[in-house]
Write a protein that holds these residues in place. Structure first.
Motif, PDB file in Angstrom:
ATOM      1  N   ARG A  91      97.954  74.210  11.867  1.00  0.00           N
ATOM      2  CA  ARG A  91      96.515  73.955  11.901  1.00  0.00           C
ATOM      3  C   ARG A  91      95.754  74.862  10.938  1.00  0.00           C
ATOM      4  O   ARG A  91      94.732  74.454  10.379  1.00  0.00           O
ATOM      5  CB  ARG A  91      95.988  74.146  13.339  1.00  0.00           C
ATOM      6  CG  ARG A  91      96.501  73.128  14.352  1.00  0.00           C
ATOM      7  CD  ARG A  91      96.215  71.719  13.944  1.00  0.00           C
ATOM      8  NE  ARG A  91      96.540  70.762  15.007  1.00  0.00           N
ATOM      9  CZ  ARG A  91      96.728  69.478  14.814  1.00  0.00           C
ATOM     10  NH1 ARG A  91      96.625  68.966  13.594  1.00  0.00           N
ATOM     11  NH2 ARG A  91      97.013  68.679  15.822  1.00  0.00           N
ATOM     12  N   ILE A  92      96.220  76.096  10.765  1.00  0.00           N
ATOM     13  CA  ILE A  92      95.550  76.982   9.797  1.00  0.00           C
ATOM     14  C   ILE A  92      95.646  76.392   8.391  1.00  0.00           C
ATOM     15  O   ILE A  92      94.650  76.300   7.660  1.00  0.00           O
ATOM     16  CB  ILE A  92      96.178  78.386   9.848  1.00  0.00           C
ATOM     17  CG1 ILE A  92      95.847  79.073  11.175  1.00  0.00           C
ATOM     18  CG2 ILE A  92      95.686  79.238   8.681  1.00  0.00           C
ATOM     19  CD1 ILE A  92      96.593  80.369  11.392  1.00  0.00           C
ATOM     20  N   VAL A  93      96.842  75.997   8.004  1.00  0.00           N
ATOM     21  CA  VAL A  93      97.036  75.397   6.667  1.00  0.00           C
ATOM     22  C   VAL A  93      96.242  74.104   6.566  1.00  0.00           C
ATOM     23  O   VAL A  93      95.586  73.830   5.548  1.00  0.00           O
ATOM     24  CB  VAL A  93      98.528  75.156   6.410  1.00  0.00           C
ATOM     25  CG1 VAL A  93      98.726  74.411   5.097  1.00  0.00           C
ATOM     26  CG2 VAL A  93      99.291  76.479   6.388  1.00  0.00           C
ATOM     27  N   HIS A 125      82.856  74.979  12.047  1.00  0.00           N
ATOM     28  CA  HIS A 125      83.701  74.839  13.233  1.00  0.00           C
ATOM     29  C   HIS A 125      85.163  75.059  12.901  1.00  0.00           C
ATOM     30  O   HIS A 125      85.914  75.563  13.725  1.00  0.00           O
ATOM     31  CB  HIS A 125      83.501  73.443  13.821  1.00  0.00           C
ATOM     32  CG  HIS A 125      82.101  73.208  14.320  1.00  0.00           C
ATOM     33  ND1 HIS A 125      81.579  73.880  15.392  1.00  0.00           N
ATOM     34  CD2 HIS A 125      81.126  72.373  13.864  1.00  0.00           C
ATOM     35  CE1 HIS A 125      80.330  73.471  15.604  1.00  0.00           C
ATOM     36  NE2 HIS A 125      80.038  72.561  14.684  1.00  0.00           N
ATOM     37  N   GLY A 126      85.581  74.649  11.696  1.00  0.00           N
ATOM     38  CA  GLY A 126      86.992  74.807  11.342  1.00  0.00           C
ATOM     39  C   GLY A 126      87.423  76.256  11.266  1.00  0.00           C
ATOM     40  O   GLY A 126      88.457  76.645  11.818  1.00  0.00           O
ATOM     41  N   LEU A 127      86.628  77.079  10.589  1.00  0.00           N
ATOM     42  CA  LEU A 127      86.966  78.496  10.468  1.00  0.00           C
ATOM     43  C   LEU A 127      86.878  79.186  11.826  1.00  0.00           C
ATOM     44  O   LEU A 127      87.688  80.072  12.127  1.00  0.00           O
ATOM     45  CB  LEU A 127      86.029  79.170   9.462  1.00  0.00           C
ATOM     46  CG  LEU A 127      86.144  78.647   8.021  1.00  0.00           C
ATOM     47  CD1 LEU A 127      85.163  79.379   7.125  1.00  0.00           C
ATOM     48  CD2 LEU A 127      87.565  78.804   7.499  1.00  0.00           C
ATOM     49  N   ALA A 128      85.910  78.787  12.653  1.00  0.00           N
ATOM     50  CA  ALA A 128      85.834  79.338  14.003  1.00  0.00           C
ATOM     51  C   ALA A 128      87.070  78.944  14.809  1.00  0.00           C
ATOM     52  O   ALA A 128      87.609  79.738  15.586  1.00  0.00           O
ATOM     53  CB  ALA A 128      84.565  78.850  14.706  1.00  0.00           C
ATOM     54  N   GLY A 129      87.539  77.710  14.604  1.00  0.00           N
ATOM     55  CA  GLY A 129      88.757  77.275  15.282  1.00  0.00           C
ATOM     56  C   GLY A 129      89.957  78.082  14.855  1.00  0.00           C
ATOM     57  O   GLY A 129      90.819  78.425  15.690  1.00  0.00           O
TER      58      GLY A 129
END
Length: 394
Positions: free
Chosen positions: A299-301, A353-357
């Motif tokens: 998910r990070i990638v 939201h993505g970076l917070a995730g």
């Protein structure tokens, strides 16, 4: 037994009526004995006065006791003692005090009654055998009252504890549900954002090559359709979890497994199809951390590549480095694209939201994540997972 239970329930619902009933029954029982002595009107008035405070034996037991005690003592040392039968009333008043009040409020009354009995025996009003019987009776009613009060306090504590445990259980269930909703929201964001970004990039490419290279455009459209179907399968899986709380099943694939470390190449191939150059390097020997870590890395990638597709300029190159050590994993995704000035990803390292995730996923493993622009053009996402205490994954 059932009748006694029903009477007890009625008494608990209507304590005042129960106390009036107890007083009435006590007066009737004593009245049968008093009637044999042929009392007059004054005797019956004294009889009723001694019994009347028992009505308040639950609401004001200490005051009721001292009223009964004072009136009974007055009757004891007069010629009216045979008519009011005060001993039983005093024992009921002592029991009520021990039953409804702590010992520090009970012992003065018990002491006063026992001293009065001793004084009556010394003055010849009370035979020694009766003194012994009354003393034993006094101790018995006190012990009975204390035992019932202790039992009631214990039952109340059990009920209160059960209510607290119920509230804590409900609170834990709500927290677990909120955490699960947050996890599913992160999954939905990653799936939808990535696949839509890939589909938009592929559609742009198909539009540019539709006239000059129709076969290539057709292949791109097929890739778009496959990407859309994949996104639908993953969304169905998550929605099934929300609906049923169980494993997701879809008509196409049955059980839908979570992506992991071994699925990175498929993800990179999907991004490369949009025209983005992606290079992956791996340092160290990956440990068997379990599926939870593999999903987090994936998910990070995925999120970093999604940001690149959305915000970087054309012809971008992405370099991904995954470094495994004995106690953790470091993931770094760097692109050389030029961000637009109004891009949400350029506002700071914690927006979006993505970076917070990503930060939330990494925090589960005691790590940290950072994202930000490089000098000149380019963007870097770096996450470190500390896995010393997380072998086996979750």
């Amino acid at each position: 037994m059932m009748i006694i239970d029903e009477i007890r329930k009625v008494a608990e619902r209507h304590p005042a009526m129960a106390d009036i009933g107890v007083t009435t029954v006590l007066a009737l029982a004593n009245g049968l004995v008093t009637a044999d002595a042929g009392p007059g009107l004054a005797d019956w008035l004294l009889f009723g006065t001694v019994h009347l405070p028992v009505v308040w034996r639950r609401r004001a037991p200490v005051a009721a006791f001292w009223m009964v005690y004072g009136l009974a003592v007055a009757a004891w040392f007069t010629a009216r003692a045979d008519f009011v039968y005060p001993v039983v009333v005093i024992l009921v008043a002592v029991y009520s005090t021990a039953r409804h009040r702590p010992w520090r409020q009970t012992w003065p009354g018990v002491t006063a009654v026992e001293l009065t009995l001793l004084l009556a025996a010394l003055r010849g009003h009370l035979p020694g055998s009766e003194l012994a019987v009354l003393t034993v009776s006094l101790v018995a009613v006190v012990l009975l009252g204390v035992a019932l009060r202790t039992r009631q306090a214990y039952l109340l504590e059990l009920r209160d504890r059960a209510r607290r445990l119920g509230r804590e259980r409900d609170q834990q269930a709500r927290l677990a549900a909120a955490a699960e909703r947050a996890r599913i929201a992160r999954e939905m964001h990653d799936i939808v954002a990535h696949n839509v970004s890939v589909m938009v990039a592929l559609a742009d490419g198909a539009g540019l090559t539709a006239l000059t290279a129709p076969q290539r455009a057709a292949d791109t459209l097929a890739t778009i359709a496959a990407t859309g179907r994949q996104a639908l399968v993953e969304m169905h899986r998550l929605l099934d979890i929300l609906r049923d709380g169980g494993p997701a099943r879809t008509p196409e694939v049955g059980l839908a497994p979570q992506p992991g470390f071994d699925d990175l190449e498929t993800l990179l191939a999907q991004v490369r199809a949009t025209g983005v150059r992606v290079m992956l390097s791996r340092d160290g020997t990956p440990e068997t951390w379990g599926p939870g870590v593999g999903l987090t890395i994936y998910r990070i990638v995925q999120e970093a590549l999604t940001n690149t597709l959305k915000h970087a300029g054309p012809g971008v190159t992405v370099r991904i480095r995954i470094a495994s050590t004995a106690d953790g994993v470091e993931v770094e995704v760097v692109d050389d694209g030029a961000r637009r000035a109004d891009s949400p990803s350029t506002a700071g390292t914690t927006t979006g939201h993505g970076l917070a995730g990503i930060a939330e996923r990494v925090a589960v493993y005691g790590g940290r994540a950072e994202a930000g622009p490089l000098p000149g053009d380019g963007w870097r996402v770096r996450a470190r997972l500390s896995l010393t205490e997380n072998r086996g994954g979750t």
